[in-house]
Structures are given as C-alpha cells and as structure tokens.
Design a protein around this motif. Structure first.
Motif, PDB file in Angstrom:
ATOM      1  N   ARG A  78      -2.080 -21.282   6.863  1.00  0.00           N
ATOM      2  CA  ARG A  78      -0.955 -22.216   7.051  1.00  0.00           C
ATOM      3  C   ARG A  78       0.339 -21.424   7.074  1.00  0.00           C
ATOM      4  O   ARG A  78       0.639 -20.684   6.136  1.00  0.00           O
TER       5      ARG A  78
ATOM      6  N   ASP B  63       4.455 -21.454   9.156  1.00  0.00           N
ATOM      7  CA  ASP B  63       5.301 -22.170  10.111  1.00  0.00           C
ATOM      8  C   ASP B  63       5.580 -21.276  11.316  1.00  0.00           C
ATOM      9  O   ASP B  63       5.443 -20.050  11.257  1.00  0.00           O
TER      10      ASP B  63
ATOM     11  N   LEU C 180       0.439 -26.313  15.070  1.00  0.00           N
ATOM     12  CA  LEU C 180       1.670 -25.562  15.353  1.00  0.00           C
ATOM     13  C   LEU C 180       2.465 -26.138  16.522  1.00  0.00           C
ATOM     14  O   LEU C 180       3.673 -25.955  16.590  1.00  0.00           O
TER      15      LEU C 180
END
Ligand code: OGA
Ligand code: MN
Length: 276
Positions: free
Chosen positions: A22, A24, A52
C-alpha cells in the motif's frame, strides 16, 4: 525540505510469494521507496498495488524509478497484452503465456521484471499464477541439488509453440527454428549468491541426457516448482498494478477467451544479470 520516508505497508499473500503493497501515487512516482520496492520484489517474487488509478505515463514513470525500461516493444514503454489479433498482432504467440514460463529466456539478459496493469478483465479465467523458483530450489532434497548443479538446458522458441499448436506444419516449425536456441544453466546462481531453478515452456532438453530422462526430469522439476506452496494466484481487479521478479519466478495466465476483451498494459524492466 526533508522528504517523508514513511515505511511502506506490505501485506504478504502466502508464505513464500506475493505481497500487496500500500503506497500512494506520489510516493511511487517520487522513487523514494524504489529500493524498498526492489527489495520486496526480490524477496517476494510478486508485488502489487491496488486502487492507484494511474494512466500509461504514470505506469512508465513508476517503472523508471525501479530500473531501465525496455523500449523496443509497444509504444512509449507500454505493450498491449491481448489474445485479440486486432489489438496485438502476436496474439497467437501470446497463447504460450498460458503455460509456465519466464520471459526472455532466449535473451542474453532475461528481463529483470515486468509490470502489468489490468485495463479490462475477462468474465471467466484470466487470473495469473506465479511460482517462486528461489524457494523451490532451496527446498529441493540435497541429492537433487547435487544431481542438477551442473546441468544445462537448451531453450527454444519452437519448443514453447508445441504447447499452443501440438501439430505444427513443417513451415511453422521452420519459422520458429529461425529463432536461435540458447543453453542456460538449470540452476541460476545470481550475483547475490542466491540460486533459483530455471525451467519453463521454452526448456527443450537437458544437454547430455537421454531424451526420455531429459523430458522426465524437466517435468518432475516443473511439477515440484509449481506445487501450491510455491504459487500465488492473482485475482485481478481493474487498475491493479502488479510486478514480478522475472529472474526468480515463473508465471502463466489461466485460460481465457481470445474474444473476452481482456487487456493488460505491460512495461518491462531490462535484465541486469547475464545468463550464460
Ligand atoms: C506476460 C505474461 C500473463 C498474463 O505478459 O509476459 O505472461 O496473465 N502475461 O497476461
Ligand atoms: Mn510472460
């Protein structure tokens, strides 16, 4: 300004292969976790990111933080994986991807890693399976390790095509025989010192062994390496970005219909270790 180096959240899917990471998008694009991601790739064989929502340019940009991308296939670093001939002219050849293999076995430097992003899924089938060939090697009985230590295997494009077209014509065989064959060790000793098994659909015969013995050994080791305990099966969701360490895994797509619309966008990282 101090860049944030929040540790990545890594969730393992099985004991020896496959992890969801995980992270960003900004972190991935910045490259500041590139070393961690590469290490996870080598340790886990397969890693993936979910949710994403990236485009092709961002996929290529993420790949470039991890290595140097191979530009000679597809456009702008993106190659379309589809069994539909109107999408990919080599669709017939790609049917070979439904059998255990690693990519680039005939090249001097097999690909380091491949990134696949799911654009469209099939209604049925089309999962991708991966097996960890480091773990499979490590667990072999010592007698097998000793017996295969110095064996070399001839890989050929022709061999892999028999899986797709068992009764090839003379012309078809001649066509595939134009691709030069390549002898590879059966056990790949990596620069790191780790060892992995090197098999797959292009593995034609073991040098110096009688034909039957050679075929039986290749099948026995493939069966061994693809036992459930070494395998991770990825159930795709649209948008998944998955990558595999092509030097320490084999993979295959589970069957799906050529007209299913399944489409993956692929970016390849160039090999960094020669195989000879
Ligand atoms: C590949 C491949 C498998 C898949 O891109 O090299 O084998 O599931 N793909 O599409
Ligand atoms: Mn492949």
């Amino acid at each position: 300004m101090e860049l944030s180096t929040t540790p990545l959240e890594i969730a393992d899917c099985t004991t020896v292969i496959g992890s969801e990471i995980r992270a960003d998008l900004q972190t991935l694009l910045s490259g500041r976790q590139a070393e961690t991601i590469r290490a996870a790739l080598e340790r886990r064989g397969v890693i993936f990111f979910r949710g994403l929502q990236i485009n092709d340019e961002q996929q290529v940009a993420i790949a470039k933080t991890l290595g140097s991308i191979v530009q000679n296939e597809g456009e702008g670093g993106i190659y379309k994986i589809s069994l539909d001939q109107s999408v990919n002219q080599r669709a017939e050849y790609l049917k070979g991807s439904m059998f255990w293999h690693f990519d680039g076995s005939l090249q001097p430097y097999p690909n380091l890693a491949t990134l696949l992003r799911a654009i469209k899924l099939s209604n049925a089938g089309g999962q991708t399976e991966f097996c960890n060939t480091y773990a499979a090697y490590e667990d072999l009985p010592d007698a097998d390790k000793a017996a295969i230590a110095d064996l070399r295997v001839v890989h050929s494009a022709e061999r892999s095509q028999y899986y797709v077209r068992p009764e090839m014509s003379y012309e078809e065989i001649c066509f595939w025989q134009k691709s030069p064959t390549k002898a590879c060790p059966m056990v790949w000793t990596h620069q790191s010192g780790r060892k992995s098994l090197l098999l797959g659909a292009t593995a034609d015969y073991v040098l110096g062994l009688p034909t039957e013995e050679s075929r039986a050994l290749l099948a026995r080791l493939r069966d061994w390496a693809t036992q459930p305990r070494y395998v991770y099966r990825h159930e795709w969701q649209v948008g998944d970005l998955l990558m595999w360490d092509n030097t320490g895994t084999m993979h295959r797509a589970l069957p799906y219909a050529a007209d299913s619309g399944r489409l993956m966008h692929r970016t390849v990282l160039a090999g960094e270790e020669p195989l000879h």
